[in-house]
Design a protein around this motif. Structure first.
Motif, short mmCIF file in Angstrom:
data_model
loop_
_atom_site.label_atom_id
_atom_site.label_comp_id
_atom_site.label_asym_id
_atom_site.label_seq_id
_atom_site.Cartn_x
_atom_site.Cartn_y
_atom_site.Cartn_z
N LYS A 72 -22.66 17.62 16.36
CA LYS A 72 -22.83 17.13 15.61
C LYS A 72 -22.62 15.46 15.17
CE LYS A 72 -19.99 17.01 11.42
NZ LYS A 72 -18.87 17.43 10.55
N LYS A 73 -21.81 15.06 16.42
CA LYS A 73 -22.21 13.68 16.50
C LYS A 73 -22.80 12.82 17.10
CE LYS A 73 -16.81 14.06 16.64
NZ LYS A 73 -15.70 13.79 17.15
N LEU A 74 -24.19 13.94 17.63
CA LEU A 74 -24.65 13.25 18.34
C LEU A 74 -25.98 12.81 17.27
CD1 LEU A 74 -25.93 12.85 21.32
CD2 LEU A 74 -26.90 14.49 20.86
N ILE A 75 -26.40 13.58 16.33
CA ILE A 75 -27.10 13.44 15.63
C ILE A 75 -27.01 12.63 14.62
CG2 ILE A 75 -28.23 15.33 13.43
CD1 ILE A 75 -28.17 17.69 14.57
N ALA A 76 -25.60 12.36 14.25
CA ALA A 76 -25.84 11.04 13.35
C ALA A 76 -26.15 9.87 14.78
CB ALA A 76 -23.80 11.71 12.96
N TRP A 77 -25.68 9.97 15.16
CA TRP A 77 -26.37 8.74 16.39
C TRP A 77 -27.40 8.63 16.20
CZ3 TRP A 77 -29.14 7.61 20.62
CH2 TRP A 77 -28.36 6.93 21.10
N GLU A 95 -25.63 6.58 27.15
CA GLU A 95 -25.11 5.69 25.75
C GLU A 95 -25.05 5.79 24.67
OE1 GLU A 95 -27.64 3.14 22.93
OE2 GLU A 95 -28.27 2.99 24.92
N ALA A 96 -25.73 6.97 24.37
CA ALA A 96 -24.58 8.09 23.22
C ALA A 96 -24.14 8.67 23.45
CB ALA A 96 -26.14 8.92 23.27
N SER A 97 -23.48 9.49 24.63
CA SER A 97 -22.03 10.46 24.80
C SER A 97 -21.12 9.20 24.84
CB SER A 97 -22.53 10.58 26.28
OG SER A 97 -22.46 9.79 27.43
N ASP A 98 -21.26 8.13 25.44
CA ASP A 98 -20.45 6.71 25.28
C ASP A 98 -19.92 6.33 23.91
OD1 ASP A 98 -20.21 6.67 28.26
OD2 ASP A 98 -20.92 4.99 28.22
N SER A 99 -21.10 6.59 22.81
CA SER A 99 -20.58 6.00 21.48
C SER A 99 -19.84 7.16 20.91
CB SER A 99 -21.74 6.17 21.15
OG SER A 99 -22.14 4.79 21.84
N ILE A 100 -20.51 8.46 21.69
CA ILE A 100 -19.85 9.37 20.47
C ILE A 100 -18.40 10.24 20.73
CG2 ILE A 100 -22.08 9.81 19.08
CD1 ILE A 100 -22.05 12.26 21.31
N GLY A 101 -17.91 9.54 22.06
CA GLY A 101 -16.56 9.62 22.55
C GLY A 101 -16.59 10.74 23.51
N TYR A 102 -17.59 11.79 23.86
CA TYR A 102 -18.09 12.78 25.38
C TYR A 102 -18.29 11.87 26.57
CZ TYR A 102 -17.20 16.40 21.61
OH TYR A 102 -16.71 17.64 20.89
N ASP A 103 -17.48 10.99 27.17
CA ASP A 103 -18.12 10.43 28.01
C ASP A 103 -18.18 11.12 29.33
OD1 ASP A 103 -15.46 10.40 28.23
OD2 ASP A 103 -15.38 7.93 28.90
N TRP A 104 -17.44 12.15 29.17
CA TRP A 104 -17.76 12.78 30.83
C TRP A 104 -18.37 13.87 30.49
CZ3 TRP A 104 -16.67 17.98 29.43
CH2 TRP A 104 -16.59 18.35 28.76
N VAL A 105 -19.49 13.59 29.20
CA VAL A 105 -20.77 14.55 29.71
C VAL A 105 -21.72 14.37 29.94
CG1 VAL A 105 -21.94 15.89 28.00
CG2 VAL A 105 -19.41 16.28 27.36
N THR A 106 -22.20 15.13 30.97
CA THR A 106 -23.72 14.64 31.62
C THR A 106 -24.31 15.65 31.19
OG1 THR A 106 -23.30 15.45 33.74
CG2 THR A 106 -22.21 13.39 33.08
N LEU A 107 -25.88 15.66 30.92
CA LEU A 107 -27.07 16.31 31.34
C LEU A 107 -26.41 17.80 32.50
CD1 LEU A 107 -30.28 14.49 31.48
CD2 LEU A 107 -28.84 15.15 29.55
#
Length: 415
Positions: A191-196, A322-334
């Protein structure tokens, strides 16, 4: 009385004599590595100098004449022979590029000028530890693997008598415990990724593909390179159930570009996977959008780049960070999506199913590196309830014994 035959590579007594006022001659019999005994000689300004020159000449003859390298050659010369051996091997193109990079970036600049015979275990150990300090243990382990292969080549040419890398302790990587998303976390992230993606941004518009890439990775459990190499012809949405055939991957070439490799990372990576219903509908919509788009897609890729070429996983990774840092999931990678898929499958269908989905040859690898440990207690009540008492029976209460008299207590204690 016949003389004892010389062993291979050995010489007999060295004889010296003066041949002129300024020159001495040293000579001996030497048994070459073809089994024949030959006369070998060397000259010098004195008897001692001639003897030293002959001994050096004999030492050099221990390397067969058909050898491409000797102990006195520099490691850079060994690198040249190793690269030919590497290119003719059956290693994956990505592995070849990685080894060439390690040679050019680390090995040749630091120890390329050292002679092959001078490369002791201590020298290799010092080099490996310097790479650990400069670039980390992962790079050091790869350099160790390359050096080991290089000196195996030197062994084949009799340039060394032992592989110096065998005596070196290559640092092990610190294995982190796998961390996966649960269902609630993934829905929140999406949800946050689509908003970003839809938020206005300065300069170039943001990618609108990230949430669909995440859906593909978490639904199929494939590697990013495998996802970006999938073709529409690999997909069968009309089958019951719908399936997709994974048999290729995207790799980087030595010139910095990307291409599709005709096989995945390992032979166990060739597999057929089922496609969940939510992804089926998403792929139908995606194919319709591509049909109406003016961007060419000559290869028929399911996830092409914005220009219709092969997608570079590294470029997607940069955008993702860049996206994961912005949406608060900086620990998540591909790669986290792949672990999420493996963890959910393992908890419902078992680790063997998760290993097949991931394309691993060993279940232990999936369990150690991809399946997250349980955070809470496992609900085993339905199983353990099999031990409940039958017919309403219960344990008999303990028998009541009358308290002993005081006199009896004293008698017992005294006795």
């Amino acid at each position: 009385m016949s003389r004892q035959p010389l062993p291979l590579g050995a010489w007999g007594t060295i004889h010296t004599k003066r041949t002129s006022a300024k020159t001495s001659l040293a000579e001996t019999r030497y048994r070459d590595l073809d089994g024949k005994v030959r006369r070998v000689e060397a000259r010098g300004p004195s008897a001692a100098a001639a003897r030293r020159a002959l001994q050096q000449k004999l030492a050099n003859r221990k390397t067969p004449r058909f050898g491409l390298i000797t102990s006195t050659d520099k490691i850079d010369r060994l690198i040249e022979i190793f690269l030919v051996d590497l290119e003719s091997s059956e290693r994956a193109a990505r592995t070849k590029d990685k080894y060439v990079y390690m040679v050019n970036k680390h090995i040749s600049p630091k120890i390329g000028s050292i002679r092959v015979g001078e490369a002791t275990s201590g020298l290799v150990d010092h080099f490996i530890r310097s790479v650990v300090e400069d670039s980390g243990p992962s790079t050091a382990r790869t350099c160790g693997a390359v050096l080991s292969w290089m000196f195996k080549v030197a062994l084949r040419h009799d340039a060394v008598v032992v592989n110096p890398v065998l005596g070196v302790s290559i640092p092990r990587l610190r294995t982190k415990k796998p961390q996966a998303l649960d269902v609630v976390q993934y829905q929140d992230l999406r949800k946050k990724l689509i908003a970003w993606e839809q938020a206005p941004a300065l300069g170039r518009p943001r990618s609108q593909e990230l949430h669909e890439i995440a859906d593909g990775l978490v639904a199929l459990g494939v590697r990013p390179g495998e996802l970006f190499s999938l073709l529409w012809e690999d997909l069968d949405l009309e089958a019951k159930p719908p399936t997709i055939f994974v048999h290729t991957t995207v790799i980087r070439t030595s010139n910095g570009g990307v291409t599709i490799q005709d096989h995945p990372k390992t032979r166990h990576g060739i597999r057929q996977l089922t496609v969940p219903d939510f992804l089926v509908q998403q792929l139908r919509d995606r194919r319709l959008r591509q049909t109406k788009s003016a961007v060419p897609n000559p290869l028929g890729l399911i996830f092409p780049s914005s220009t219709g070429t092969v997608t570079d996983a590294n470029n997607v990774g940069k955008i993702w960070r860049e996206a994961s840092d912005s949406i608060g999931y900086d620990w998540v990678t591909l790669k986290t999506f792949r672990k999420t898929n493996a963890t959910l499958i393992a908890r419902t269908l078992g680790p063997e199913a998760a290993a097949y989905q991931a394309g691993h040859s060993k279940v232990s690898m999936t369990q150690e590196h991809y399946i997250e440990e349980r955070r809470g207690a496992l609900d085993t009540r339905a199983v353990i309830d099999a031990f409940k008492p039958k017919d309403g029976s219960r344990q008999a209460p303990p028998a009541e014994h009358p308290a002993p008299k005081a006199g009896a207590q004293g008698l017992t204690a005294a006795g």
